[in-house]
Scaffold this motif. Structure first.
Motif, PDB file in Angstrom:
ATOM      1  N   LEU A 258       0.747  -1.186  -0.076  1.00 20.32           N
ATOM      2  CA  LEU A 258       0.031  -0.133   0.115  1.00 20.32           C
ATOM      3  C   LEU A 258       0.767   1.036   0.056  1.00 20.32           C
ATOM      4  N   ALA A 259       1.973   1.323   0.807  1.00 23.18           N
ATOM      5  CA  ALA A 259       2.942   2.379   0.711  1.00 23.18           C
ATOM      6  C   ALA A 259       3.483   2.678  -0.596  1.00 23.18           C
ATOM      7  N   GLN A 260       3.950   1.543  -1.263  1.00 19.52           N
ATOM      8  CA  GLN A 260       4.492   1.660  -2.265  1.00 19.52           C
ATOM      9  C   GLN A 260       3.597   2.127  -3.482  1.00 19.52           C
ATOM     10  N   ALA A 261       2.495   1.760  -3.481  1.00 19.08           N
ATOM     11  CA  ALA A 261       1.466   2.214  -4.502  1.00 19.08           C
ATOM     12  C   ALA A 261       1.203   3.618  -4.303  1.00 19.08           C
ATOM     13  N   SER A 262       1.044   4.077  -2.930  1.00 17.43           N
ATOM     14  CA  SER A 262       0.893   5.529  -2.464  1.00 17.43           C
ATOM     15  C   SER A 262       2.050   6.286  -3.053  1.00 17.43           C
ATOM     16  N   PHE A 263       3.245   5.904  -2.924  1.00 16.10           N
ATOM     17  CA  PHE A 263       4.625   6.392  -3.331  1.00 16.10           C
ATOM     18  C   PHE A 263       4.449   6.761  -4.822  1.00 16.10           C
ATOM     19  N   GLU A 264       4.171   5.763  -5.527  1.00 13.48           N
ATOM     20  CA  GLU A 264       4.008   5.570  -6.961  1.00 13.48           C
ATOM     21  C   GLU A 264       2.968   6.592  -7.402  1.00 13.48           C
ATOM     22  N   LYS A 265       1.732   6.560  -6.966  1.00 12.62           N
ATOM     23  CA  LYS A 265       0.846   7.562  -7.250  1.00 12.62           C
ATOM     24  C   LYS A 265       1.407   9.047  -7.105  1.00 12.62           C
ATOM     25  N   ALA A 266       1.977   9.452  -5.716  1.00 14.79           N
ATOM     26  CA  ALA A 266       2.467  10.582  -5.677  1.00 14.79           C
ATOM     27  C   ALA A 266       3.590  10.860  -6.799  1.00 14.79           C
TER      28      ALA A 266
ATOM     29  N   ASP B 271       1.693  11.975 -10.031  1.00 11.32           N
ATOM     30  CA  ASP B 271       1.046  12.988  -9.958  1.00 11.32           C
ATOM     31  C   ASP B 271       1.971  14.236  -9.969  1.00 11.32           C
ATOM     32  N   GLY B 272       2.941  14.232  -9.305  1.00 12.22           N
ATOM     33  CA  GLY B 272       4.089  15.365  -9.162  1.00 12.22           C
ATOM     34  C   GLY B 272       3.660  16.142  -7.820  1.00 12.22           C
ATOM     35  N   ILE B 273       4.895  16.925  -7.623  1.00  7.91           N
ATOM     36  CA  ILE B 273       4.891  17.677  -6.312  1.00  7.91           C
ATOM     37  C   ILE B 273       3.631  18.528  -5.939  1.00  7.91           C
ATOM     38  N   LYS B 274       3.218  19.149  -7.258  1.00  7.71           N
ATOM     39  CA  LYS B 274       2.183  20.315  -7.003  1.00  7.71           C
ATOM     40  C   LYS B 274       0.895  19.573  -6.511  1.00  7.71           C
ATOM     41  N   ALA B 275       0.596  18.577  -7.309  1.00  9.22           N
ATOM     42  CA  ALA B 275      -0.682  17.652  -6.652  1.00  9.22           C
ATOM     43  C   ALA B 275      -0.680  17.296  -5.159  1.00  9.22           C
ATOM     44  N   VAL B 276       0.572  16.650  -4.730  1.00  5.75           N
ATOM     45  CA  VAL B 276       0.879  16.093  -3.460  1.00  5.75           C
ATOM     46  C   VAL B 276       0.665  17.465  -2.551  1.00  5.75           C
TER      47      VAL B 276
ATOM     48  N   SER C 224      -0.989  20.102  -2.784  1.00  7.17           N
ATOM     49  CA  SER C 224      -2.220  20.736  -2.744  1.00  7.17           C
ATOM     50  C   SER C 224      -2.989  19.764  -1.942  1.00  7.17           C
ATOM     51  N   ASN C 225      -3.028  18.690  -1.890  1.00  7.33           N
ATOM     52  CA  ASN C 225      -3.886  17.631  -1.227  1.00  7.33           C
ATOM     53  C   ASN C 225      -2.919  16.208  -0.689  1.00  7.33           C
ATOM     54  N   PRO C 226      -1.957  16.563   0.191  1.00  5.06           N
ATOM     55  CA  PRO C 226      -1.284  15.542   0.604  1.00  5.06           C
ATOM     56  C   PRO C 226      -2.115  14.551   1.201  1.00  5.06           C
ATOM     57  N   ILE C 227      -3.198  14.731   2.010  1.00  2.00           N
ATOM     58  CA  ILE C 227      -3.972  13.432   2.695  1.00  2.00           C
ATOM     59  C   ILE C 227      -4.242  12.407   1.524  1.00  2.00           C
ATOM     60  N   ALA C 228      -4.630  12.832   0.197  1.00  2.00           N
ATOM     61  CA  ALA C 228      -4.879  11.851  -0.782  1.00  2.00           C
ATOM     62  C   ALA C 228      -3.962  10.943  -0.952  1.00  2.00           C
ATOM     63  N   TYR C 229      -2.748  11.295  -0.522  1.00  2.18           N
ATOM     64  CA  TYR C 229      -1.501  10.344  -0.946  1.00  2.18           C
ATOM     65  C   TYR C 229      -1.212   9.333   0.194  1.00  2.18           C
ATOM     66  N   LEU C 230      -1.947   9.225   1.275  1.00  2.82           N
ATOM     67  CA  LEU C 230      -1.543   8.442   2.557  1.00  2.82           C
ATOM     68  C   LEU C 230      -2.010   7.158   2.181  1.00  2.82           C
TER      69      LEU C 230
END
Length: 145
Positions: free
Chosen positions: A54-62, A65-70, A72-78
């Protein structure tokens, strides 16, 4: 003199029976403990692997998506690991409770068997059967693992 020898033979025989019953009880108790610990370890290892995935999938998603997306909404990447952790905890608690109940039953029947042998009484068949059955279940579980 023969009376003393006969009495000593009875005491020795009872002592051997007590030792045998004690060893069988300890074997059954050990099997219960080993089985419980193996189950808890397997449950928690599986939960750990799932959390890593799960952590690896979250990291790959972040990362995708890039730094700006992370930012702007960091909770979505937990990572979503709450259910995994709670499930592993519940399973572990259930395993400990079940093992504790089995252990108490085995030790109680072993104590009854030892007490009966000390007094020269025939141990209850149920106590011997419970100890053998518990040992057999634990051996099967250990072999399956």
């Amino acid at each position: 003199m023969n009376d003393v020898k006969t009495r000593a033979d009875v005491v020795v025989t009872r002592g051997q029976d007590v030792i045998e019953a004690g060893v069988e009880t300890l074997k059954a108790a050990n099997a219960i403990i080993v089985d419980g610990v193996q189950t808890v370890v397997q449950t928690n290892v599986a939960a750990g692997k799932e959390l890593v995935n799960l952590a690896q999938a979250s990291f790959e998603k972040a990362k995708a998506d890039g730094i700006k997306a992370v930012a702007s909404n960091p909770i979505a990447y937990l990572p979503e690991g709450k259910n995994t952790v709670v499930g592993a905890y519940s399973d572990s608690l259930s395993t400990f409770s079940k093992a504790g109940d089995q252990l108490a039953k085995t030790l109680k029947s072993g104590y009854g068997s030892i007490s009966a042998k000390i007094n020269g009484e025939a141990p209850k068949a149920a106590a011997k059967k419970t100890a053998r059955k518990t040992t057999g279940k634990a051996r099967k579980a250990a072999a399956a693992a």
